[in-house]
Structure formats: C-alpha cells, structure tokens
Scaffold this motif. Structure first.
Motif, PDB file in Angstrom:
ATOM      1  N   PRO A 206      11.058  53.135  54.382  1.00 42.98           N
ATOM      2  CA  PRO A 206      11.545  53.042  53.398  1.00 42.98           C
ATOM      3  C   PRO A 206      10.118  54.202  52.179  1.00 42.98           C
ATOM      4  CG  PRO A 206      11.548  51.044  54.804  1.00 42.98           C
ATOM      5  CD  PRO A 206      10.813  52.282  55.288  1.00 42.98           C
ATOM      6  N   ALA A 207      10.508  54.255  51.242  1.00 45.08           N
ATOM      7  CA  ALA A 207       9.699  54.822  50.294  1.00 45.08           C
ATOM      8  C   ALA A 207       8.697  54.160  49.417  1.00 45.08           C
ATOM      9  CB  ALA A 207      10.520  55.973  49.728  1.00 45.08           C
ATOM     10  N   PHE A 208       9.797  52.653  49.101  1.00 48.01           N
ATOM     11  CA  PHE A 208       9.100  51.802  48.445  1.00 48.01           C
ATOM     12  C   PHE A 208       9.661  50.562  49.301  1.00 48.01           C
ATOM     13  CE2 PHE A 208      10.979  55.299  45.463  1.00 48.01           C
ATOM     14  CZ  PHE A 208       9.667  55.916  44.912  1.00 48.01           C
ATOM     15  N   PRO A 209       7.908  49.825  48.402  1.00 48.10           N
ATOM     16  CA  PRO A 209       8.556  47.991  48.143  1.00 48.10           C
ATOM     17  C   PRO A 209       9.682  47.730  48.059  1.00 48.10           C
ATOM     18  CG  PRO A 209       6.922  48.593  46.738  1.00 48.10           C
ATOM     19  CD  PRO A 209       7.626  50.127  47.171  1.00 48.10           C
ATOM     20  N   GLY A 210      10.315  46.867  48.642  1.00 45.24           N
ATOM     21  CA  GLY A 210      11.055  46.077  47.668  1.00 45.24           C
ATOM     22  C   GLY A 210      12.334  45.166  49.097  1.00 45.24           C
ATOM     23  N   LEU A 211      12.610  44.399  48.478  1.00 48.09           N
ATOM     24  CA  LEU A 211      14.053  44.785  49.545  1.00 48.09           C
ATOM     25  C   LEU A 211      15.373  45.399  50.248  1.00 48.09           C
ATOM     26  CD1 LEU A 211      14.317  40.528  48.139  1.00 48.09           C
ATOM     27  CD2 LEU A 211      12.656  41.144  49.285  1.00 48.09           C
ATOM     28  N   THR A 212      15.631  44.906  50.526  1.00 50.00           N
ATOM     29  CA  THR A 212      17.545  45.734  51.088  1.00 50.00           C
ATOM     30  C   THR A 212      18.590  44.928  50.464  1.00 50.00           C
ATOM     31  OG1 THR A 212      17.941  44.112  52.378  1.00 50.00           O
ATOM     32  CG2 THR A 212      16.809  45.986  53.129  1.00 50.00           C
ATOM     33  N   GLY A 213      19.945  45.213  50.275  1.00 49.32           N
ATOM     34  CA  GLY A 213      20.443  45.034  49.980  1.00 49.32           C
ATOM     35  C   GLY A 213      20.772  43.646  50.211  1.00 49.32           C
ATOM     36  N   ALA A 214      20.988  43.449  51.502  1.00 47.16           N
ATOM     37  CA  ALA A 214      21.641  42.127  52.046  1.00 47.16           C
ATOM     38  C   ALA A 214      20.379  41.578  51.663  1.00 47.16           C
ATOM     39  CB  ALA A 214      21.501  42.404  53.234  1.00 47.16           C
ATOM     40  N   GLU A 215      19.255  41.100  51.640  1.00 42.73           N
ATOM     41  CA  GLU A 215      17.994  40.533  51.465  1.00 42.73           C
ATOM     42  C   GLU A 215      18.263  40.241  49.339  1.00 42.73           C
ATOM     43  OE1 GLU A 215      14.822  42.095  54.678  1.00 42.73           O
ATOM     44  OE2 GLU A 215      14.869  42.712  52.841  1.00 42.73           O
ATOM     45  N   ALA A 216      18.290  41.053  49.095  1.00 40.60           N
ATOM     46  CA  ALA A 216      18.132  40.391  47.762  1.00 40.60           C
ATOM     47  C   ALA A 216      19.567  39.634  47.022  1.00 40.60           C
ATOM     48  CB  ALA A 216      18.728  41.602  46.762  1.00 40.60           C
ATOM     49  N   LEU A 385      26.609  33.152  24.556  1.00 40.66           N
ATOM     50  CA  LEU A 385      25.529  33.468  24.928  1.00 40.66           C
ATOM     51  C   LEU A 385      24.009  32.775  24.874  1.00 40.66           C
ATOM     52  CD1 LEU A 385      26.731  36.673  22.128  1.00 40.66           C
ATOM     53  CD2 LEU A 385      25.351  37.108  24.438  1.00 40.66           C
ATOM     54  N   ALA A 386      24.886  31.794  24.499  1.00 39.65           N
ATOM     55  CA  ALA A 386      23.494  30.675  24.942  1.00 39.65           C
ATOM     56  C   ALA A 386      22.449  30.665  25.742  1.00 39.65           C
ATOM     57  CB  ALA A 386      23.327  29.806  23.047  1.00 39.65           C
ATOM     58  N   LEU A 387      23.869  30.395  26.832  1.00 42.24           N
ATOM     59  CA  LEU A 387      23.211  30.193  28.561  1.00 42.24           C
ATOM     60  C   LEU A 387      22.961  31.032  28.904  1.00 42.24           C
ATOM     61  CD1 LEU A 387      26.800  28.071  29.031  1.00 42.24           C
ATOM     62  CD2 LEU A 387      24.927  26.784  28.721  1.00 42.24           C
ATOM     63  N   ALA A 388      23.075  32.548  28.355  1.00 43.24           N
ATOM     64  CA  ALA A 388      22.827  33.254  29.411  1.00 43.24           C
ATOM     65  C   ALA A 388      21.313  33.760  29.785  1.00 43.24           C
ATOM     66  CB  ALA A 388      23.347  35.104  28.407  1.00 43.24           C
ATOM     67  N   SER A 389      20.382  32.802  28.520  1.00 35.71           N
ATOM     68  CA  SER A 389      19.730  33.287  28.651  1.00 35.71           C
ATOM     69  C   SER A 389      18.393  31.865  28.792  1.00 35.71           C
ATOM     70  CB  SER A 389      18.950  33.191  26.670  1.00 35.71           C
ATOM     71  OG  SER A 389      18.619  31.695  26.464  1.00 35.71           O
ATOM     72  N   LEU A 390      18.971  31.552  29.226  1.00 32.75           N
ATOM     73  CA  LEU A 390      18.403  30.360  30.684  1.00 32.75           C
ATOM     74  C   LEU A 390      17.764  31.188  31.788  1.00 32.75           C
ATOM     75  CD1 LEU A 390      20.412  27.429  29.280  1.00 32.75           C
ATOM     76  CD2 LEU A 390      18.445  27.815  28.200  1.00 32.75           C
ATOM     77  N   PRO A 391      18.813  31.605  32.646  1.00 25.34           N
ATOM     78  CA  PRO A 391      17.932  32.013  33.696  1.00 25.34           C
ATOM     79  C   PRO A 391      17.022  32.990  33.577  1.00 25.34           C
ATOM     80  CG  PRO A 391      20.794  32.293  33.330  1.00 25.34           C
ATOM     81  CD  PRO A 391      20.593  31.517  32.121  1.00 25.34           C
ATOM     82  N   MET A 392      17.094  33.704  32.356  1.00 30.34           N
ATOM     83  CA  MET A 392      15.637  34.628  32.224  1.00 30.34           C
ATOM     84  C   MET A 392      14.717  33.644  32.684  1.00 30.34           C
ATOM     85  SD  MET A 392      17.015  38.136  32.030  1.00 30.34           S
ATOM     86  CE  MET A 392      18.007  36.961  33.704  1.00 30.34           C
ATOM     87  N   LEU A 393      14.404  32.696  31.621  1.00 31.65           N
ATOM     88  CA  LEU A 393      13.016  31.856  31.739  1.00 31.65           C
ATOM     89  C   LEU A 393      12.309  31.290  33.064  1.00 31.65           C
ATOM     90  CD1 LEU A 393      13.905  29.854  28.181  1.00 31.65           C
ATOM     91  CD2 LEU A 393      12.792  32.659  28.395  1.00 31.65           C
ATOM     92  N   ARG A 394      13.749  31.451  34.085  1.00 33.35           N
ATOM     93  CA  ARG A 394      12.873  30.957  35.323  1.00 33.35           C
ATOM     94  C   ARG A 394      12.561  32.452  36.361  1.00 33.35           C
ATOM     95  NH1 ARG A 394      17.363  26.267  37.557  1.00 33.35           N
ATOM     96  NH2 ARG A 394      15.512  25.956  38.925  1.00 33.35           N
ATOM     97  N   LEU A 395      12.102  33.504  35.845  1.00 35.76           N
ATOM     98  CA  LEU A 395      12.906  33.841  36.588  1.00 35.76           C
ATOM     99  C   LEU A 395      10.687  34.439  37.174  1.00 35.76           C
ATOM    100  CD1 LEU A 395      14.728  36.950  35.269  1.00 35.76           C
ATOM    101  CD2 LEU A 395      15.098  35.764  37.510  1.00 35.76           C
ATOM    102  N   GLY A 396       9.999  33.544  36.618  1.00 39.45           N
ATOM    103  CA  GLY A 396       8.307  33.425  36.926  1.00 39.45           C
ATOM    104  C   GLY A 396       7.939  35.232  37.091  1.00 39.45           C
ATOM    105  N   ALA A 397       6.655  34.877  38.295  1.00 42.44           N
ATOM    106  CA  ALA A 397       6.270  36.132  37.579  1.00 42.44           C
ATOM    107  C   ALA A 397       6.844  37.313  38.462  1.00 42.44           C
ATOM    108  CB  ALA A 397       4.239  35.559  38.977  1.00 42.44           C
ATOM    109  N   TYR A 398       6.357  38.741  38.322  1.00 44.79           N
ATOM    110  CA  TYR A 398       6.934  40.088  39.110  1.00 44.79           C
ATOM    111  C   TYR A 398       6.077  39.961  40.444  1.00 44.79           C
ATOM    112  CZ  TYR A 398       7.231  41.570  34.052  1.00 44.79           C
ATOM    113  OH  TYR A 398       7.567  41.906  32.538  1.00 44.79           O
ATOM    114  N   ALA A 399       7.251  39.934  41.291  1.00 42.42           N
ATOM    115  CA  ALA A 399       6.591  40.136  42.448  1.00 42.42           C
ATOM    116  C   ALA A 399       6.438  41.900  42.404  1.00 42.42           C
ATOM    117  CB  ALA A 399       8.515  39.971  43.057  1.00 42.42           C
ATOM    118  N   TYR A 400       6.656  43.038  42.361  1.00 35.62           N
ATOM    119  CA  TYR A 400       6.830  43.968  42.084  1.00 35.62           C
ATOM    120  C   TYR A 400       5.597  44.712  40.784  1.00 35.62           C
ATOM    121  CZ  TYR A 400       9.130  43.508  46.297  1.00 35.62           C
ATOM    122  OH  TYR A 400       9.397  42.659  47.441  1.00 35.62           O
ATOM    123  N   PRO A 401       5.188  44.502  40.488  1.00 38.73           N
ATOM    124  CA  PRO A 401       4.349  44.477  39.541  1.00 38.73           C
ATOM    125  C   PRO A 401       3.641  46.482  39.385  1.00 38.73           C
ATOM    126  CG  PRO A 401       2.135  43.419  40.257  1.00 38.73           C
ATOM    127  CD  PRO A 401       3.725  43.606  41.189  1.00 38.73           C
TER     128      PRO A 401
END
Length: 416
Positions: A206-216, A385-401
């Motif tokens: 793979p040219a870049f690091p990361g997950l495959t579609g199935a892994e994601a 829309l109020a509910l949509a913002s909640l999952p964003m806040l649980r993502l944590g640190a970047y896996a690929y900074p």
C-alpha cells in the motif's frame, strides 16, 4: 509555466470549478427551484416529486462505494470522465419527459448513477493524496466550490425558468456540468501522478498507511462518523431542498426565495473556508461538533419567525453548517482511518451521506403533504442535529496525525 501548472494548488482550483457543477448544486440545490413549476405543469404532489430525488440520491449512494474502489484501482480519469458525461446527459434529458412519474423518477435514478462520479469523492481523493500539513485548508477551499454552486446554480436555473421554462433549465444544467466538470477533471484533478502510488502498486505494497475498507467497517470510529454524517446530511439537505417552497408558502416571492438559497450557498462558502482553516489548527471533532450545531440554531430561527430578514439569518446559519460533512468526511477519514483505501471508505461514507440526503427532502415533502406544514419535520431535524454532535466528541486522538515537514510536499512525489 511548467512549475505553475504542476502546482498542487491547481488541483484545488480545478476542484472548485468541478464542484461548482457537482452533484449537490446541480441535482440537489436546484430541486426546490424546479419543484414548483414541475408540480404545476403535471399536477403531481410534492411528495411524489420528492421521491424522484430520493431515488436519485440513493442511486448515488449505492454507486459511490463502487466508484471509490474503481478509482483506487484505475485512477480518477478512467472512472470520473464517463460518469460526468452520463450525469450531464441524464440531467439534460429531463427536459424531454412526458407527463409520466415513472419517466421522471427513472431519469433521476440515471442522474444519480452518473452523479456518483461527480461527487466530492473524486476531488477529495486527489487533494488528500497531495496535501498533509495544509490538508484542511485545501479541502475547505475546494469544497467552497459546492457553496459557489449552491449560490449560483439555482439562480442560473431560475433565470432559465423565467426566460424559457423549467425544461430549458434542465438542459442548461446538463450543459453546465459538462462544460465545467469535464475539463477540470481531464486536465488537472484526474492527472496521473507518478510516484509512490505507482511504485508501490508494482510491489503490492500500500502507498499509504491505514485500514482497508473491510477493516474500517469493523471499527466503532467508522460508525460514529457514519451516524453523524447521516443525520447532518438529511437535516440540512432536507431544509435546503424545500427552502424555496417553505418561504413562498409564507408569502415570499419565488425570486426572493431562490435568493435565499443563494444566501445559503454564500454562507456555505464561508463555512467551508472557516472549517478548513480550523481543521489545521484545532482538534477536528470539536470543529465538526460546532458546525453540526450551527444549522440547529438556523432551523430554530426559521421555525420561530416569518420575518424575511430573520429568515435570511436562519438561512445563513443553516448554510454555514451545510456541506460541513463533505470536507469533514475527507479530513476525519484520513486522520482516523488512514489513506490506504481512501476511495473505497469515502464511498461508504458518501453512500450513508446520500441515504440521509435522500430521506431528508422526502420526509419534508411527506410532512407537508400530510400536515400542510413543514413545522413538525423541522422540530425533528433540530433534535437530530443535537444528537449528531455527540459521536464526534468520542473519537479521541488522531490515529494518523500530520507527518511533519515532509507533509508539506506532494505525497505522491517520485521516490528517489
């Protein structure tokens, strides 16, 4: 001159032009402008006409993951250029339909199929492959093309309706896409880049690091992002698609109401540029949550007043959040799931995005047909829309900074 034409920022500029006539401005943002004249001529309900949009957007959603995988394998030009031609021809062909709901829906389905190759996926893949340190800004500038389209294309359609009728508007929209998007992709966005991608393909690495579609698909982060994108695309798309009839029902002239869509498009431009600036400087989930909550305030304003000035302010707030999910999909995907299978994973996200974008206008149309008002659905959208913002806040640190100074260079630069 060669150095100028090879600059990665030309890809961003070409993406602006391509997205100005992308699937959103041409297929979605003009829908409210075309809704009234089509229903008047054929006597169809708003719910029935809206169902064509649902089918079209769902076809885009179904086809986009396939397009993503094909782009990962064969490149942008080979996939996008035929799709742009199909999208343009299908759009122009609506001008010739008889008084047949089946024919109208079938052509929107064909439009949706072609639109899968004229979504932000194509442009986001080209940009994220060449930008790392300035990725947010580059995506924000490119996605501002959607805002330009939202501001200008409905006005273009309205002008054609006024002069020659809604059938001429569909013809003009098809030609507009072909003239702007095809050369942009052929000359700049889809230009092959020799380098790591090609060399690694020969070595089956793979040219870049990361997950495959199935892994994601097996990660919680994927589904947190997916739920948020689904909600935001459905709510903002539903409001904007019915903004013209929503306002004209309150006594606003069709020209002024169409102008409100233009205001939403201009606000979208500002929102995309601001989001791009902030994504490179702040933690992206916080930026995402903010842009998800902004249209909530806009919907509350639209619910609480019939004053034209206040409605314009509410439209601006919806517009600021409109399209946020598009550049955020690309940025968050690249930081949390990686670039290994960017096209395929973006395709999955965009399919979910299109599912929401299709349900939003349909729900608005059904709500009006059954209650005579959009109020109930607008309340539901505000809560969602109020509910949509909640999952964003649980993502944590970047896996690929960001990779550092090297990230400023073209990620597909030739290996030495």
């Amino acid at each position: 001159m060669t150095l100028e034409l090879n600059s990665r920022w030309w890809i961003v500029f070409a993406s602006v032009l391509g997205l100005l006539a992308g699937n959103g401005p041409v297929m979605q943002f003009t829908f409210g402008t075309l809704l009234a004249p089509v229903t008047r001529e054929f006597g169809w309900s708003r719910g029935m006409v809206s169902s064509a949009m649902v089918i079209g957007l769902w076809m885009t959603g179904i086809a986009t993951p396939v397009v993503g995988r094909l782009v990962d394998r064969f490149g942008i030009r080979a996939v996008a250029l035929p799709a742009i031609v199909l999208f343009s021809l299908a759009t122009a062909s609506v001008a010739w339909i008889p008084a047949s709901p089946a024919a109208f829906i079938a052509l929107y389905a064909l439009m949706g199929l072609g639109a899968a190759g004229q979504t932000p996926l194509i442009y986001a893949k080209a940009i994220t492959a060449r930008f790392d340190h300035e990725r947010g800004l580059a995506l924000g500038v490119a996605m501002a093309g959607v805002g330009l389209g939202a501001a200008l294309v409905p006005q273009f359609a309205q002008g054609l309706i006024r002069v020659a009728g809604w059938r001429a508007a569909y013809t003009g929209l098809g030609l507009l896409t072909l003239v702007l998007a095809f050369p942009s992709v052929a000359l700049f966005v889809g230009r092959p880049a020799a380098g790591r991608e090609v060399l690694s393909r020969k070595a089956s690495i793979p040219a870049f690091p990361g997950l495959t579609g199935a892994e994601a698909l097996r990660t919680a982060r994927f589904w947190r992002l997916a739920v948020s994108f689904f909600i935001v695309s459905g709510t903002t798309g539903g409001v904007v698609s019915h903004l013209v009839p929503l306002l004209t029902d309150r006594g606003v002239s069709p020209q002024s109401a169409t102008g409100m869509v233009g205001i939403a498009g201009l606000a979208l431009i500002g929102g995309r540029l601001l989001a791009g600036f902030l994504l490179d400087r702040l933690h992206a989930p916080y930026v995402a949550a903010t842009f998800f909550l902004t249209p909530l305030i806009g919907i509350i304003v639209l619910l609480s007043t019939i004053d034209q000035g206040a409605a314009a302010a509410g439209t601006v707030l919806v517009g600021i959040g409109l399209g946020a999910e598009v550049d955020l999909i690309a940025f968050l995907l690249s930081r949390y799931l990686g670039m290994r299978s960017f096209g395929e994973i973006y395709g999955y996200f965009f399919a979910i995005f299109m599912l929401g974008a299709g349900l939003g206008p349909f729900a608005m149309g059904v709500s009006f047909d059954r209650t005579g008002s959009y109020k109930l659905m607008l309340v539901c959208y505000a809560c969602a829309l109020a509910l949509a913002s909640l999952p964003m806040l649980r993502l944590g640190a970047y896996a690929y900074p960001v990779v550092g100074r090297a990230g400023r260079e073209n990620l597909l630069a030739p290996a030495h």
